[in-house]
Enzyme design. Structure first.
Site, PDB file in Angstrom:
ATOM      1  N   LYS A 144      -8.662  28.174 -26.943  1.00 42.42           N
ATOM      2  CA  LYS A 144      -9.476  29.194 -27.610  1.00 42.42           C
ATOM      3  C   LYS A 144     -10.035  28.688 -28.926  1.00 42.42           C
ATOM      4  O   LYS A 144     -11.144  29.052 -29.316  1.00 42.42           O
ATOM      5  CB  LYS A 144      -8.674  30.479 -27.824  1.00 42.42           C
ATOM      6  CG  LYS A 144      -8.531  31.297 -26.567  1.00 42.42           C
ATOM      7  CD  LYS A 144      -8.341  32.772 -26.845  1.00 42.42           C
ATOM      8  CE  LYS A 144      -8.323  33.562 -25.549  1.00 42.42           C
ATOM      9  NZ  LYS A 144      -7.854  34.926 -25.716  1.00 42.42           N
TER      10      LYS A 144
ATOM     11  N   LYS B  97      -9.012  27.055 -13.762  1.00 39.70           N
ATOM     12  CA  LYS B  97      -8.697  28.418 -13.313  1.00 39.70           C
ATOM     13  C   LYS B  97      -9.929  29.320 -13.404  1.00 39.70           C
ATOM     14  O   LYS B  97     -10.816  29.082 -14.225  1.00 39.70           O
ATOM     15  CB  LYS B  97      -7.529  29.004 -14.107  1.00 39.70           C
ATOM     16  CG  LYS B  97      -7.885  29.502 -15.465  1.00 39.70           C
ATOM     17  CD  LYS B  97      -6.817  30.466 -16.013  1.00 39.70           C
ATOM     18  CE  LYS B  97      -7.317  30.984 -17.357  1.00 39.70           C
ATOM     19  NZ  LYS B  97      -6.551  32.018 -17.982  1.00 39.70           N
TER      20      LYS B  97
ATOM     21  N   LYS C 191     -12.635  34.854 -16.975  1.00 37.83           N
ATOM     22  CA  LYS C 191     -13.734  35.780 -17.289  1.00 37.83           C
ATOM     23  C   LYS C 191     -14.693  35.172 -18.297  1.00 37.83           C
ATOM     24  O   LYS C 191     -15.836  35.590 -18.404  1.00 37.83           O
ATOM     25  CB  LYS C 191     -13.212  37.141 -17.765  1.00 37.83           C
ATOM     26  CG  LYS C 191     -12.029  37.120 -18.678  1.00 37.83           C
ATOM     27  CD  LYS C 191     -11.415  38.528 -18.815  1.00 37.83           C
ATOM     28  CE  LYS C 191      -9.983  38.444 -19.276  1.00 37.83           C
ATOM     29  NZ  LYS C 191      -9.197  39.620 -19.104  1.00 37.83           N
TER      30      LYS C 191
END
Ligand code: TYM
Length: 334
Positions: free
Chosen positions: A115, A197, A200
């Site tokens: 992140k 993976k 979103k």
């Protein structure tokens, strides 16, 4: 242990739209657990503000997520479904646990590294202490089990470490939780890069199936899924794209990967991809219909929010009071 049953805790961030990964890795597995466990499912809105949110859009998404939990089949009477931000004990316990967590431990978290790379202009302290808040969520409810996808395992490990450290100093305050991984679907991969993976936040819209995608979109995305030139539906690491599609098909239909191999033996990838798209679309259709119905019933959803917020706060407060006493905060005068 509450009401003679073991306790279960889980939740999802209230950002973006859910993907098929969230559904198969988490939500779908939650649906059958209420008889066996006392269950709590949070809409994790405190976690969501570690990245910037537009307030109006965020408020809508958080409410939609709670509605979607119910639309997917979580009974809001049997399961305590609530907003994390409505129970102040989460933030309070998180502060206390911050003082029992080491910088070095948090530095190792891969989600923090990912992140920070993605939001290089906003590497805030909340992003760094995110796993401590997650530990507080789980430990407040004395959860025995936490159903999550594989990507949350590291956060669960640190939760266990914090709980054990705290218990080592103050006695048996927290239940040390175990992860609960679904047999299939625990790691749904991107349709465009099956080594990553499904997420979103993926920039390529064809990489993820969104839970609210309509049938045509779902089928189109599966048709475009990246596969290989082996031309055989086999469940093996050398064919990660096909393996991922078999995993998805298995998770939806309940068939074992060997059965799926047999079913599509001799058939082309086109047929297989269409079949995967169809079972996924058929699975999601009733969820969409129920979601539309529920969003129109404001009074019902408001009632659920009120009732479950209070229930969650009651259990959370019991643990928080115990912790406050253990660390030596002065008792309240009534
Ligand atoms: P979040 O919101 O990223 O994801 C919610 C759940 O979906 C699972 N998941 C997947 N499973 C399989 N394949 C995928 N591609 C995939 N993508 C996501 C996640 O593992 C998760 O179970 N930090 C958490 C939210 C959280 C939480 C908690 C969870 C906050 N506090 C306490 C459990 C307990 C998160 O960001 O999940």
């Amino acid at each position: 242990m509450l009401d003679g049953k073991k306790t279960l805790y889980s939740g999802m961030q209230a950002t973006g739209t859910l993907t098929l990964g969230n559904y198969l890795g988490a939500l779908k597995n939650w649906l059958t657990l209420a008889d066996e466990y006392t269950t709590f499912y949070g809409v994790m809105d405190l976690h969501s503000i570690t990245v910037r949110q537009d307030p109006a859009d965020f408020r809508k998404k958080a409410r939609n997520l709670l509605t979607l939990y119910i639309a997917a089949g979580l009974d809001p009477v049997k399961n305590c479904i609530y907003f994390q931000s409505h129970v102040p004990a989460h933030a309070e316990l998180s502060w206390i646990l911050n003082c029992f967590t080491y910088m070095g431990e948090l530095n190792r978290m891969t989600q923090f590294k990912d992140k920070s790379a993605k939001h290089a202009d906003n590497i805030n302290a909340g992003l760094f202490t995110y796993p401590v808040l997650m530990a507080a969520d789980i430990l407040l409810y004395q959860a025995d089990v936490v159903p999550v996808g594989v990507d949350q395992m590291q956060h669960l490990e640190i939760t266990r470490d914090i709980a054990q450290r705290f218990n080592g100093i103050y006695g048996e305050v927290f239940t040390v939780p175990e992860a609960y991984l679904g047999k299939v679907g625990a790691k749904v991969m991107s349709l465009q890069d099956p080594t990553k993976k499904m997420s979103k936040s993926d920039e390529n819209p064809n990489a993820s199936i969104l839970l609210m995608d309509d049938t045509d979109t779902i089928i189109r995305k599966f048709k475009r899924a990246v596969t290989d030139s082996e031309a055989q539906v086999r469940y093996r690491d050398e064919q990660p794209g096909i393996k991922n599609l078999i995993d998805i098909y298995s998770a939806v239909t309940g068939k074992k990967p060997e059965e799926v191999e047999k079913e599509f033996d001799g058939k082309g990838y086109g047929d297989f991809k269409l079949a995967v798209g169809e079972v996924v679309a058929n699975m999601l259709k009733p969820v969409h219909e129920e979601f539309d119905r529920l969003t129109k019933d404001k009074a019902f959803i408001d009632g659920i929010i009120k009732e479950n917020d209070e229930k969650a706060a009651y259990y959370a407060m019991k643990t928080l009071r115990k912790v406050q006493k253990k660390v030596g905060f002065t008792e309240r005068i009534r």
